[in-house]
Design an enzyme around this catalytic site. Sequence first.
Site, short mmCIF file in Angstrom:
data_model
loop_
_atom_site.label_atom_id
_atom_site.label_comp_id
_atom_site.label_asym_id
_atom_site.label_seq_id
_atom_site.Cartn_x
_atom_site.Cartn_y
_atom_site.Cartn_z
N ARG A 190 -4.92 -6.08 27.69
CA ARG A 190 -5.66 -7.28 27.34
C ARG A 190 -5.67 -7.53 25.84
O ARG A 190 -5.64 -8.67 25.39
CB ARG A 190 -7.09 -7.13 27.84
CG ARG A 190 -8.06 -8.14 27.32
CD ARG A 190 -9.29 -8.20 28.18
NE ARG A 190 -8.93 -8.43 29.56
CZ ARG A 190 -9.63 -7.98 30.61
NH1 ARG A 190 -10.72 -7.28 30.41
NH2 ARG A 190 -9.23 -8.24 31.83
N TYR A 191 -5.73 -6.47 25.08
CA TYR A 191 -5.82 -6.59 23.62
C TYR A 191 -4.47 -6.22 23.02
O TYR A 191 -3.67 -5.52 23.63
CB TYR A 191 -6.88 -5.63 23.09
CG TYR A 191 -8.29 -5.97 23.54
CD1 TYR A 191 -8.98 -7.02 22.96
CD2 TYR A 191 -8.93 -5.22 24.52
CE1 TYR A 191 -10.27 -7.32 23.36
CE2 TYR A 191 -10.22 -5.51 24.92
CZ TYR A 191 -10.90 -6.56 24.33
OH TYR A 191 -12.17 -6.86 24.71
N ARG A 235 -4.04 -1.95 22.38
CA ARG A 235 -4.59 -0.91 23.23
C ARG A 235 -4.57 -1.30 24.70
O ARG A 235 -4.62 -2.49 25.02
CB ARG A 235 -6.01 -0.54 22.80
CG ARG A 235 -6.98 -1.70 22.75
CD ARG A 235 -8.03 -1.41 21.67
NE ARG A 235 -9.13 -2.37 21.66
CZ ARG A 235 -9.07 -3.57 21.06
NH1 ARG A 235 -7.95 -3.97 20.50
NH2 ARG A 235 -10.12 -4.37 21.05
N CYS A 292 -14.89 8.55 42.03
CA CYS A 292 -15.97 9.00 41.15
C CYS A 292 -16.80 10.03 41.91
O CYS A 292 -16.78 10.06 43.14
CB CYS A 292 -16.86 7.82 40.78
SG CYS A 292 -16.12 6.73 39.56
N CYS A 297 -21.87 4.38 41.31
CA CYS A 297 -22.92 3.59 40.65
C CYS A 297 -23.08 2.29 41.43
O CYS A 297 -22.10 1.59 41.67
CB CYS A 297 -22.52 3.24 39.23
SG CYS A 297 -22.22 4.67 38.19
N CYS A 340 -21.52 -0.79 39.70
CA CYS A 340 -20.12 -0.65 39.26
C CYS A 340 -19.44 -2.02 39.15
O CYS A 340 -19.48 -2.83 40.06
CB CYS A 340 -19.35 0.21 40.25
SG CYS A 340 -17.64 0.48 39.73
N ARG A 362 -16.29 -2.35 39.08
CA ARG A 362 -15.09 -2.27 39.93
C ARG A 362 -15.47 -1.93 41.36
O ARG A 362 -14.78 -1.19 42.05
CB ARG A 362 -14.12 -1.23 39.37
CG ARG A 362 -13.74 -1.55 37.94
CD ARG A 362 -12.56 -0.78 37.40
NE ARG A 362 -12.41 -1.15 35.99
CZ ARG A 362 -12.58 -0.30 34.98
NH1 ARG A 362 -12.84 0.98 35.20
NH2 ARG A 362 -12.46 -0.72 33.75
N ASP A 412 -21.90 -7.46 34.51
CA ASP A 412 -20.79 -8.35 34.88
C ASP A 412 -21.11 -9.22 36.09
O ASP A 412 -22.06 -8.96 36.82
CB ASP A 412 -19.54 -7.51 35.19
CG ASP A 412 -18.89 -6.97 33.94
OD1 ASP A 412 -19.00 -7.61 32.88
OD2 ASP A 412 -18.27 -5.88 34.03
N ASP A 448 -18.70 -9.15 28.66
CA ASP A 448 -17.26 -9.08 28.96
C ASP A 448 -16.90 -10.41 29.61
O ASP A 448 -17.40 -10.75 30.68
CB ASP A 448 -16.97 -7.89 29.89
CG ASP A 448 -15.65 -7.22 29.54
OD1 ASP A 448 -14.76 -7.91 29.01
OD2 ASP A 448 -15.51 -6.01 29.80
N LYS A 487 -14.33 -8.42 25.51
CA LYS A 487 -15.74 -8.24 25.16
C LYS A 487 -16.15 -9.15 24.01
O LYS A 487 -15.48 -9.19 22.98
CB LYS A 487 -15.97 -6.78 24.78
CG LYS A 487 -15.66 -5.83 25.91
CD LYS A 487 -15.74 -4.39 25.45
CE LYS A 487 -15.32 -3.44 26.55
NZ LYS A 487 -13.85 -3.47 26.76
C1 LIG Z 1 -13.08 -2.49 26.89
C2 LIG Z 1 -11.65 -2.59 27.04
C3 LIG Z 1 -10.79 -2.02 26.09
C4 LIG Z 1 -11.30 -1.31 24.86
O1 LIG Z 1 -12.01 -2.17 24.04
P1 LIG Z 1 -12.68 -1.64 22.71
O2 LIG Z 1 -13.51 -2.78 22.23
O3 LIG Z 1 -11.57 -1.26 21.80
O4 LIG Z 1 -13.51 -0.44 23.09
C5 LIG Z 1 -9.44 -2.16 26.28
N1 LIG Z 1 -8.94 -2.81 27.35
C6 LIG Z 1 -9.73 -3.37 28.28
C7 LIG Z 1 -9.12 -4.09 29.42
C8 LIG Z 1 -11.11 -3.27 28.16
O5 LIG Z 1 -11.90 -3.81 29.10
#
Ligand SMILES: *Cc1c(COP(=O)(O)O)cnc(C)c1O
Length: 444
Positions: A122-123, A126, A135, A139, A142, A144, A303, A340, A347
Amino acid sequence: MSIFDGRQQDIAEKIDSDAVRSKWQDWQWQMRHSIRSIDRFESLLGVQLDADERSQLQKTLDTFPLSITPYYLSLINAEDYKNDPVFKQSFPSPSELIISEYDMADPLAEDTDSPVPGITHRYPDRVLFHVSNVCSMYCRHCTRKRKVGDMDRIPVRDEVSEGIAYIRAHPEVRDVLLSGGDPFMLTDEYLDWILTQIRSIPHVEVIRIGTRMPVVLPYRVTDNLVNMLKKHHPVWVNTHFNHPVEITTSSKEALRKLADAGIPLGNQSVLLAGVNDCPRIMKTLVQKLVHNRVRPYYLYQCDLSEGLSHFRTPVGKGIEIIESLIGHTSGFAVPTYVIDAPGGGGKIPVMPNYLISWSTNKVVLRNYEGVITTYKEPDSYEPVFCDRNCERCDLHLKVDSAEDEYRSVGIAELLANQDEVISLVPDSNERINRRTGGDGESDS
Ligand SMILES: *Cc1c(COP(=O)(O)O)cnc(C)c1O
């Protein structure tokens, strides 16, 4: 409270007449004896639910299964279990079957933003990597939930290999976040294999693991596990405490082991109605966390996943909590409150407002006490036109140690001098579509 207190002993003996402390503290014993039915729950906790309540609950369980470790069950106060924060997080509620208009099965579009099974990218730099779909405790809140207990979705080694191949093929990925399910449900050997594979990828700088084990099954954090993890540094661990009652002798011991292995610890809480929607509870929680070397990282707005409507609070409750923390306690004890974005936007931080007004040379601010103050801005700041030619810049960035290519994205792109983009326009903008014949081209 000793590690094996009276309530735990009582539960342990009901499970196994010759239960001894060593069995209770054996995480596999805990897993084998996880509570998966209402009957078992009642008999171990010594409570009795009403008959009509039971039939409602059974319906809930058919959709969203139940699983609680004996350890986590032992944290419930049987005298007032209906209001107990551990009970509410682990025991089903008929409200889970209420699907409200805005609920979604996959609100964060994790499955849509997934280039290969198990990876959510998504980002820019990362990825989220689902390495386990199980799990030790389910929870009730959850995000998911759609996948919980769905045994067909346990990723097999081939699928995990595909995820690793994706990361290897994408040099922009410098941070890999292992999640699930709970990655600590995997054996030490298998997790060691995954970490070794990821570590062998030169562009991966940081590995993070998201786990609730320190909260729901702290005995999983064995010496063997931490010794294995520390071979793969830098490894960061984020856990998920929601209420101060979850910080026990056993969970503190798990956190100590992880921190002593040089693992930076963070915590991600979810704001839950009837559990922790209280500034005083949250302040106690964050202070206990930092006392145990855990940095509060995120506070999540609940969520829009299906079956969570009874847990949601207004956003104002989260802002009220953050207001009660900033200035009132250590800065590093304050988490970032985030929503989110439904639809997969990631986020989004939400904060109380501290900037009250401003002019061309002054800003007006308020502090946590309500004191209103001004900050005089410099008269002499020379704005430099930045064309991102860092080689020629007076600021000392060693270009060869910086990321390869610098391209700003989103609002940062709008702010940058060198980009020609002057606006971001939704795809569906009819005015622009008429102009360009429908391809939504927006910046010229
Ligand atoms: C939360 C999340 C991350 C990590 O986000 P950070 O703000 O760097 O902690 C990476 N990918 C996805 C899909 C996420 O939901």
